[in-house]
Every structure is written in C-alpha cells, then in structure tokens.
Design a protein around this motif. Structure first.
Motif: not given
Lengths: 105, 164
Positions: A82-84, A86-87, A89-91, A95, B66, B70, B74, B76, B155, B158-159
């Motif tokens: 999930x951290x990946x 979010x990253x 999505x920012x770029x 997704x 989670x 998310x 986002x 989505x 996490x 990366x976040x």
C-alpha cells in the motif's frame, strides 16, 4: 462431526479459491484489486494447512503455526504494497498496471 | 455440521467470485470481508479457534480497513475501469483452469490417507498454541518480529514524500 465430511471437499473449496485468485490476478488491471486476489490465494493455502493439521495430525499444531506465519507475512506485505501504491499514485495519478512501464524496457 | 460446512463454502466461493468480477474496488473490498468472515467460520469448524479470532482481527480489522482507507483517500472508486481484452480473459481462465485441474486430480488421490478419528477439542485454544509457539517454534516466531520491523520501516520510507 466434522470428520464425517470428506477431506476432499475442503481441498476442493480451497483449490477453487486459489483458482479464483489466480484468474483475478491476471484479469484485473487495478493494482489494489490485484493485491486482493493475492490475499485470496494466501487464504486458500491457509485453509489447506489447517485442514491437513485437523485431519491427519490432530494432536500437533504445525498447521496452525504455519497459518499464523502466513497471516503475519500477508499483513507485512499489504502494508509495504500500500505504501508503494501511494507512491505510484503520486507520480502517475492512477494505479493501473498498463501505465506503469518506466522500468519495463 | 455438514450443513454449516456447505453454507460457509458457498458463501466463501460466491463472495470470492464477486471480488474478482465486481466493477468498483469498494464492492470488491466488501465482498472480500464477507469471504474472510466465512473462512474464519471454516477455521472454527476445523477446531482452530485462536486462528479464527486472529484471522478476523488481522484481516477484517487491519488489512481491509487499510484497503478501504487507501481507496477512499486516493479516490479510486471509479466504475469505468477499462477491462482487458477477451483474449486475455480467455487465456487467464485457461491457464488458471489447468492448474485447477491438476490440483483437483491431486486431491482425488487423498483417499488412501489415514484420517485420525479421535481428537482433543481444546487443541486450538491459545494455551496450547502458545506452548508450541514459545518452545518448538521460538526462532521463526521471533524472526517474524524482525520481519514486521523491516516492513514498518519500509512502509514509512516508501510512503514519505521525496524532496526534489
């Protein structure tokens, strides 16, 4: 009792769930839905562990232990993934797997 | 008991199918929660009470929250996700179906297995599992804490926003 149900029925349920997970992983394009398909696959394997523990070695707890380890690994994997996302999505501001091809070629 | 098994299996498989087939990701998450609850019911049927409770707490309590968070963060929840071509879907079903056939054929050969008849109903409670966890499987159990620490650090790393 639970022993009256043949062991094959449990195995068929978990195999079908594994199959649904594999198909979902290939068919869907949304990264979050693909991660959900992976969770389905992990749960199918978990059911297998518990069933074999229950039916073949009911006095030991190896199957339960490995199912617990799989749950722990799934939790760790979901947090990093999930951290990946979010990253990503920012770029890219979405997704979907087709758009993420920078490192492909 | 047999009726409960069939009911739970039907709910689990139908909701797993709906996870893959439903258009919007929010519906997928809701169906996945239903699927996980019925899997926890399977665990209770199989005399793994502690595992069922841990499954409900970890999956529906943590991971699915989670996911929902998310998806809503986002934004989505678009239902017009362009699907893959029919050829890709066909190939997915074929390739997954071959694996399915092999596994079913393997499961048919379990007839010869000796199934243990007598069992202890308290085997899945936390006292017995804790005894095994802290004696026989001490090292993997402690190693999973290192795994969680590295996942947490990963996490966070990366976040966070990378400053250009």
């Amino acid at each position: 009792m639970i022993q009256d149900i043949p062991i094959q029925y449990f195995l068929i349920v978990s195999t079908t769930m594994f199959f649904i997970g594999v198909c979902g992983f290939i068919i869907r394009r949304n990264l979050i839905t693909m991660l959900m398909a992976i969770e389905l696959i992990l749960n199918a394997v978990n059911i297998n562990f518990v069933v074999f523990n229950k039916f073949l070695f009911p006095h030991q707890l190896q199957g339960h232990f490995f199912a617990l380890i799989v749950v722990a690994i799934a939790a760790a994997e979901a947090s990093v993934a999930i951290a990946l996302f979010i990253n990503i999505y920012r770029r890219f501001t979405n997704i979907e797997v087709e758009n993420i091809s920078e490192m492909k070629y | 008991m047999a009726f409960l098994f069939y009911l739970l299996s039907g709910i689990a498989l139908l909701s797993a199918l709906m996870v893959v087939l439903s258009k919007s990701p929010i519906n997928s998450v809701i169906y996945l929660i239903v699927c996980f609850l019925s899997i926890a019911g399977h665990y209770i049927l199989l005399n793994a009470q502690f595992l069922a409770v841990v499954h409900i707490i970890v999956y529906t309590g943590a991971i699915m929250v989670v996911f929902l968070f998310v998806i809503m963060l986002l934004n989505l929840n678009k239902t017009n996700e362009p699907h893959k071509s029919v050829l890709t879907k066909f190939m997915a079903v074929i390739s997954g179906g071959m694996l399915f056939l092999v596994l079913i054929a393997a499961a048919k050969g379990v007839n010869e297995m000796i199934v243990a008849k007598e069992f202890d109903a308290n085997i899945g409670l936390v006292a017995n599992l804790g005894k095994v966890l802290y004696t026989d499987y001490m090292i993997p159990f402690e190693a999973s804490s290192v795994l969680f620490l590295s996942a947490m650090i990963g996490a966070v790393m990366l976040g966070k926003k990378d400053k250009k």
